[in-house]
Design an enzyme around this catalytic site. Structure first.
Site, short mmCIF file in Angstrom:
data_model
loop_
_atom_site.label_atom_id
_atom_site.label_comp_id
_atom_site.label_asym_id
_atom_site.label_seq_id
_atom_site.Cartn_x
_atom_site.Cartn_y
_atom_site.Cartn_z
CG ASN A 39 -1.93 1.05 1.22
OD1 ASN A 39 -1.59 2.22 1.26
ND2 ASN A 39 -3.20 0.67 1.18
CG HIS A 50 -5.99 0.14 -1.94
ND1 HIS A 50 -7.25 -0.27 -1.61
CD2 HIS A 50 -5.95 1.47 -1.67
CE1 HIS A 50 -7.95 0.74 -1.16
NE2 HIS A 50 -7.18 1.81 -1.18
CD GLU A 52 -5.09 -5.84 -2.12
OE1 GLU A 52 -5.51 -6.47 -1.14
OE2 GLU A 52 -4.96 -4.59 -2.13
CB CYS A 79 -10.94 -2.59 -0.66
SG CYS A 79 -10.11 -1.92 -2.13
CG ASP A 142 -8.59 4.37 1.73
OD1 ASP A 142 -8.48 3.74 2.79
OD2 ASP A 142 -8.07 3.97 0.66
#
Length: 145
Positions: A39, A50, A52, A79, A142
């Site tokens: 991240n 992020h 990923e 997410c 966030d």
């Protein structure tokens, strides 16, 4: 411990050492790591980096057939945005380090045919729980729960 989850944990630690959110991810194709990320919302002032997403960016352009043989490892449940990327690229398997501190749309991923495997890793959980406790404003910046 799974060597690929361990690599994602190392990415999370890099993010934490840089003053960011300790979430890490790796993308594995045919038993080989092809992308790594952590991240970087804080470090790069990014709304979308992020772990990923940073991992997919690091992997670069892959062919659809490569994504179709891939497994995405993440120290935390992905997410909505990151889960959308899994679906967009047709990644068939996601290994989640832990989902007690945050649970993304795992059931939706499963309903779309993604094999979601929960490792329930203590190190991942402890790292995120400590981060959330020590930096709640940054965590909830966030994350809408």
């Amino acid at each position: 411990m799974d060597i690929f989850l361990n690599a994602a944990i190392e990415e999370a630690k890099k993010g934490m050492a840089e003053g960011g959110v300790p979430i890490g991810s790796v993308l594995v194709v045919d038993g080989r790591i092809v992308g790594r990320g952590h991240n970087q919302r804080v470090q790069k002032g990014s709304a979308v980096l992020h772990a990923e997403m940073a991992c997919l960016e690091d992997a670069g352009r892959l062919k659809a057939a490569d994504y179709g043989r891939a497994t995405l490892y993440s120290t935390l449940s992905p997410c909505d945005m990151c889960s959308g990327a899994v679906l967009l690229y047709g990644i068939p398997k996601v290994v989640v380090g832990e989902n007690r501190t945050f649970r993304g749309p795992e059931d939706y991923l499963r309903s779309r045919g993604v094999d979601v495997v929960l490792a329930d890793n203590d190190e991942c959980r402890r790292m995120m729980a400590a981060f959330i406790e020590n930096q709640p404003d940054l965590w909830y910046e966030d994350i809408c729960e």
